[in-house]
Write a protein that holds these residues in place. Structure first.
Motif, mmCIF file in Angstrom:
data_model
loop_
_atom_site.group_PDB
_atom_site.id
_atom_site.type_symbol
_atom_site.label_atom_id
_atom_site.label_comp_id
_atom_site.label_asym_id
_atom_site.label_seq_id
_atom_site.Cartn_x
_atom_site.Cartn_y
_atom_site.Cartn_z
ATOM 1 N N LEU A 175 0.820 -1.220 0.000
ATOM 2 C CA LEU A 175 0.000 0.000 0.000
ATOM 3 C C LEU A 175 0.850 1.264 0.000
ATOM 4 C CD1 LEU A 175 -2.978 1.177 0.639
ATOM 5 C CD2 LEU A 175 -2.216 1.165 2.981
ATOM 6 N N ILE A 176 0.388 2.250 -0.767
ATOM 7 C CA ILE A 176 0.961 3.599 -0.662
ATOM 8 C C ILE A 176 -0.169 4.525 -0.227
ATOM 9 C CG2 ILE A 176 2.113 5.504 -1.855
ATOM 10 C CD1 ILE A 176 3.073 3.493 -3.944
ATOM 11 N N LEU A 177 0.085 5.286 0.807
ATOM 12 C CA LEU A 177 -0.908 6.274 1.245
ATOM 13 C C LEU A 177 -0.454 7.642 0.760
ATOM 14 C CD1 LEU A 177 -1.635 5.259 4.936
ATOM 15 C CD2 LEU A 177 -3.351 5.651 3.217
ATOM 16 N N VAL A 178 -1.263 8.278 -0.071
ATOM 17 C CA VAL A 178 -0.948 9.639 -0.520
ATOM 18 C C VAL A 178 -1.900 10.561 0.231
ATOM 19 C CG1 VAL A 178 -0.695 11.166 -2.499
ATOM 20 C CG2 VAL A 178 -0.395 8.724 -2.793
ATOM 21 N N VAL A 179 -1.360 11.400 1.081
ATOM 22 C CA VAL A 179 -2.253 12.168 1.956
ATOM 23 C C VAL A 179 -2.028 13.673 1.835
ATOM 24 C CG1 VAL A 179 -2.359 10.283 3.630
ATOM 25 C CG2 VAL A 179 -0.706 12.099 3.967
ATOM 26 N N SER A 180 -3.122 14.399 1.977
ATOM 27 C CA SER A 180 -3.027 15.850 2.172
ATOM 28 C C SER A 180 -4.065 16.174 3.222
ATOM 29 C CB SER A 180 -3.300 16.593 0.867
ATOM 30 O OG SER A 180 -4.573 16.254 0.374
ATOM 31 N N SER A 181 -3.645 16.909 4.222
ATOM 32 C CA SER A 181 -4.592 17.214 5.294
ATOM 33 C C SER A 181 -5.278 18.537 4.991
ATOM 34 C CB SER A 181 -3.873 17.282 6.632
ATOM 35 O OG SER A 181 -3.288 18.542 6.799
ATOM 36 N N SER A 182 -6.343 18.786 5.728
ATOM 37 C CA SER A 182 -7.094 20.025 5.497
ATOM 38 C C SER A 182 -6.253 21.254 5.815
ATOM 39 C CB SER A 182 -8.365 20.010 6.340
ATOM 40 O OG SER A 182 -8.067 19.607 7.645
ATOM 41 N N GLN A 183 -5.137 21.042 6.530
ATOM 42 C CA GLN A 183 -4.274 22.188 6.851
ATOM 43 C C GLN A 183 -3.252 22.469 5.759
ATOM 44 O OE1 GLN A 183 -2.963 20.682 10.556
ATOM 45 N NE2 GLN A 183 -4.817 21.326 11.599
ATOM 46 N N ASP A 184 -3.116 21.555 4.818
ATOM 47 C CA ASP A 184 -2.169 21.792 3.720
ATOM 48 C C ASP A 184 -2.722 22.841 2.761
ATOM 49 O OD1 ASP A 184 -0.269 19.986 4.558
ATOM 50 O OD2 ASP A 184 -1.264 18.298 3.601
ATOM 51 N N GLY A 185 -1.848 23.342 1.916
ATOM 52 C CA GLY A 185 -2.275 24.351 0.955
ATOM 53 C C GLY A 185 -3.203 23.758 -0.097
ATOM 54 N N PRO A 186 -4.079 24.569 -0.699
ATOM 55 C CA PRO A 186 -4.976 24.058 -1.732
ATOM 56 C C PRO A 186 -4.230 23.411 -2.899
ATOM 57 C CG PRO A 186 -5.585 26.285 -1.118
ATOM 58 C CD PRO A 186 -4.296 25.990 -0.423
ATOM 59 N N GLY A 187 -3.024 23.903 -3.179
ATOM 60 C CA GLY A 187 -2.231 23.332 -4.267
ATOM 61 C C GLY A 187 -1.939 21.866 -4.026
ATOM 62 N N GLU A 188 -1.491 21.550 -2.809
ATOM 63 C CA GLU A 188 -1.166 20.158 -2.466
ATOM 64 C C GLU A 188 -2.420 19.299 -2.473
ATOM 65 O OE1 GLU A 188 1.585 18.919 0.619
ATOM 66 O OE2 GLU A 188 2.182 21.011 0.788
ATOM 67 N N ILE A 189 -3.497 19.851 -1.925
ATOM 68 C CA ILE A 189 -4.753 19.087 -1.872
ATOM 69 C C ILE A 189 -5.231 18.795 -3.289
ATOM 70 C CG2 ILE A 189 -7.183 19.179 -1.142
ATOM 71 C CD1 ILE A 189 -6.198 20.815 1.278
ATOM 72 N N PHE A 190 -5.129 19.794 -4.152
ATOM 73 C CA PHE A 190 -5.557 19.625 -5.541
ATOM 74 C C PHE A 190 -4.765 18.519 -6.245
ATOM 75 C CE2 PHE A 190 -4.738 20.811 -9.997
ATOM 76 C CZ PHE A 190 -6.018 20.632 -10.500
ATOM 77 N N LEU A 191 -3.475 18.448 -5.937
ATOM 78 C CA LEU A 191 -2.614 17.486 -6.646
ATOM 79 C C LEU A 191 -2.734 16.052 -6.133
ATOM 80 C CD1 LEU A 191 0.736 19.446 -7.061
ATOM 81 C CD2 LEU A 191 -0.894 18.865 -8.828
ATOM 82 N N THR A 192 -3.267 15.880 -4.924
ATOM 83 C CA THR A 192 -3.242 14.554 -4.278
ATOM 84 C C THR A 192 -3.772 13.414 -5.157
ATOM 85 O OG1 THR A 192 -3.493 15.704 -2.192
ATOM 86 C CG2 THR A 192 -3.829 13.333 -2.140
ATOM 87 N N PRO A 193 -4.984 13.515 -5.726
ATOM 88 C CA PRO A 193 -5.446 12.378 -6.541
ATOM 89 C C PRO A 193 -4.603 12.146 -7.797
ATOM 90 C CG PRO A 193 -7.031 14.186 -6.625
ATOM 91 C CD PRO A 193 -5.995 14.565 -5.619
ATOM 92 N N TYR A 194 -4.058 13.213 -8.354
ATOM 93 C CA TYR A 194 -3.215 13.065 -9.552
ATOM 94 C C TYR A 194 -1.927 12.311 -9.193
ATOM 95 C CZ TYR A 194 -6.353 16.414 -11.677
ATOM 96 O OH TYR A 194 -7.474 17.029 -12.161
#
Lengths: 485, 116
Positions: free
Chosen positions: A207-226
């Protein structure tokens, strides 16, 4: 500063930050910049180009600290890339592929891959023909999923959507499938819980967990699924089957809306930008069943989508429904009625999953659906206080027993053949929904029992044949299920 | 339109000073003309120069002349001083960047030392 200088010398282009609006930067200069290109600021932060205007470019910053107006920015000449490879298995990484948390490990030998790629065309794809076991009886039987399918998991908050995804990941990891779980803008606590859940199940090496928390910047959150999809593509190219869970895409859409509005793009329906469909479809299009060196390798994708008060006719929800191969709908009414999983099979759809089922499973599915239909119809009569015939009472009893059979604790994953045998025992009325776990554990640990069950299922060409065989040889199975200790 | 003003504005500081004057007198005299002049000044392209020494007025004028001859006839200078460049200049104009400093030449001569 030195990093900036290196790229200034390499590309011969420089830009200057003109405005900073939260995480969206407008910069002048950089005449050769392209969309998706990584840029470096004088203060060391990274960002990537999201839009090109006449004299300026729009950049999304990928860190918490923001550059200031007047700072210099340089192109890197390359698209945004993340590390991929076997070395990432067992790790929790952020949207840029950097390991987070305790288990820091060198990623030497990792292959850097571009986050945004054009999805493979029709020539490289193949018809979905292999089933994907989720370990959830209701889904495997009634809403089957195939390898390479994109099945949306949808429902109100706290109705068990993530549980289905987690159970599927555990089932698949145990079967050897590589799993990538993307937690998009989740709370830190939720991420921790998911991490611990997988660690407890002992499947982290797959398993690889790719995570972005709600405290991260919108840029990181946007990129997470990609990023998650990019990592999945590496394993697909290695000839392996991959399961990707995107938890959840409604949060992703909200953050993309925030980014677009900050970038002063024209708001459309529900204030989402006009290209939100493209944003999601270009991601989901990367999943599918592919041909790799003459062999099939699939990326199965389970995006999760939240609904509000059972309304799945929202903009993003309908978008996602139209770009996936079906949806599993978690009904809050069923949840409050005590059903676990609270899946409404009459609203749920699987477009390609049925073609992967064996004739036996398809027949069982049809028989079950027929009974549940009758059960629902008879229940409606009951509401009028009508006196029921013996036949109707029998339908109600069987329906209730079946629904109880579908109730499944989160910790239990039931292999497909065990599901089939249990269904047969239930259908024959010789088993009363007790001690299901014993058969599951027995199947996993006792090779003899496993062979018996597998032979029973594989030897049956039709449901009637299976029922006959089970009727004749149910003693040892019932002995195990009904024993006192 | 205001090309006769170019001799007065060699650097970005000159431009800012002129704009300040326009802002002070802007509402009292030649309102429309001042507005146009302000707009023109704001739109002048800026050439960033990083050099090793504090330039005198004469040097600035020479630099300005070179830039207007070679890059853009309306360009103004924004000069930064960094003794680390040793000699020559780093030039950034309209998004293009050139390192024409002695530091860069030395770095090219001794790449291993730079890497360490």
């Amino acid at each position: 500063m030195n990093v900036l200088k290196e790229f200034l010398d390499k590309t011969g282009e420089v830009g200057e930050v003109e405005s900073v609006v939260q995480f969206v930067i407008l910069a002048a200069g950089l005449p050769g910049a392209t969309v998706g290109e990584r840029v470096v600021f004088e203060s060391g932060q990274h960002g990537f180009v999201t839009a090109l205007m006449d004299d300026t470019i729009e950049i999304l910053v990928l860190s918490h600290e923001l550059p200031r107006v007047g700072m210099r920015v340089a192109r890197t000449g390359e698209k945004l890339k993340v590390p991929t490879g076997e070395g990432l298995l067992g790790l929790t990484v952020n949207a840029l592929g950097v390991p987070v948390g305790q288990k820091l490990r060198s990623l030497e030998g990792a292959q850097m891959r571009e986050i945004e790629v054009i999805p493979a065309g029709i020539v490289q794809r193949k018809k979905i023909s292999r089933p994907l076991e989720t370990g959830t009886i209701l889904v495997d039987l009634m809403i089957p999923i195939g390898r390479g399918q994109r099945e949306l998991i949808m429902g109100d908050r706290k109705t068990g959507k993530t549980h289905l995804a987690l159970r599927t990941v555990i089932t698949q990891a145990k079967l050897g499938t590589v799993c990538v779980y993307a937690a998009v803008g989740k709370k830190q606590g939720e991420i921790k819980r998911v991490e611990e859940y997988f660690a407890k199940a002992g499947i982290t090496d797959k398993l690889i967990l790719v995570v972005s928390s709600s405290q991260d910047g919108p840029g990181e959150i946007f990129l997470t699924p990609y990023t998650a999809m990019t990592m999945a593509e590496y394993f697909r190219d290695e000839g392996k089957d991959v399961l990707v869970v995107l938890d959840d895409m409604s949060t992703h859409a909200k953050f993309y809306r925030e980014i677009s509005l900050l970038g002063r793009r024209f708001p459309g329906r529900d204030s989402y930008p006009g290209d939100v469909f493209y944003t999601h479809s270009r991601l989901l299009e990367r999943a599918g069943n592919f041909i790799n060196g003459g062999r099939e390798a699939a990326i199965t994708c389970l995006p999760i989508m939240e609904t509000a008060q059972r309304d799945f006719s929202g903009f993003i929800q309908t978008n996602m429904m139209s770009m996936t191969d079906g949806h599993v709908f978690f009904d809050s009414d069923l949840y409050f009625a005590g059903r676990r999983p609270a899946i409404n099979i009459f609203i749920s759809v699987t477009r390609v999953g049925r073609q992967t089922q064996t004739n036996l499973r398809r027949e069982i599915s049809q028989m079950t659906l027929g009974l549940l239909n009758n059960y629902e119809r008879t229940q409606k009569f009951m509401r009028f206080g009508a006196e029921l015939s013996d036949n109707s009472r029998q339908i109600i009893r069987s329906g209730e027993r079946l629904l109880k059979f579908f109730d499944q604790r989160i910790s239990i994953t039931v292999p497909v053949n065990v599901q089939t045998v249990l269904w047969a025992l239930l259908w024959l009325g010789v088993w009363e929904n007790t001690n299901m776990e014993r058969l599951v554990v027995g199947y996993e640990k006792d090779a003899k029992l496993r062979t018996t069950i597998d032979n029973l299922v594989s030897g049956a060409g039709s449901a009637q044949e299976l029922l006959t065989k089970i009727r004749e040889g149910s003693e040892p199975l019932l002995g195990l299920l009904n024993s006192k200790d | 339109m205001f090309s006769e003003m170019l001799d007065l504005v060699i650097t970005k500081e000159d431009v800012d000073a002129q704009i300040e004057v326009i802002d002070i007198v802007g509402d009292s005299l030649h309102r429309t003309r001042n507005k146009e002049l302000r707009k023109w000044l704001m739109g002048l392209p800026v050439c960033d120069l990083t050099i090793a020494f504090e330039p005198t007025k004469e040097v600035l004028r020479d630099l300005g002349r070179w830039v207007r001859k070679n890059l853009n006839k309306e360009a103004v200078l924004r000069v930064a001083v960094d003794p680390g460049v040793i000699a020559g200049a780093e030039i950034a104009f309209k998004g293009r960047y050139k390192d024409l400093t002695v530091r860069a030449k030395i770095d090219d001569l001794f790449p291993f030392e730079r890497a360490s």
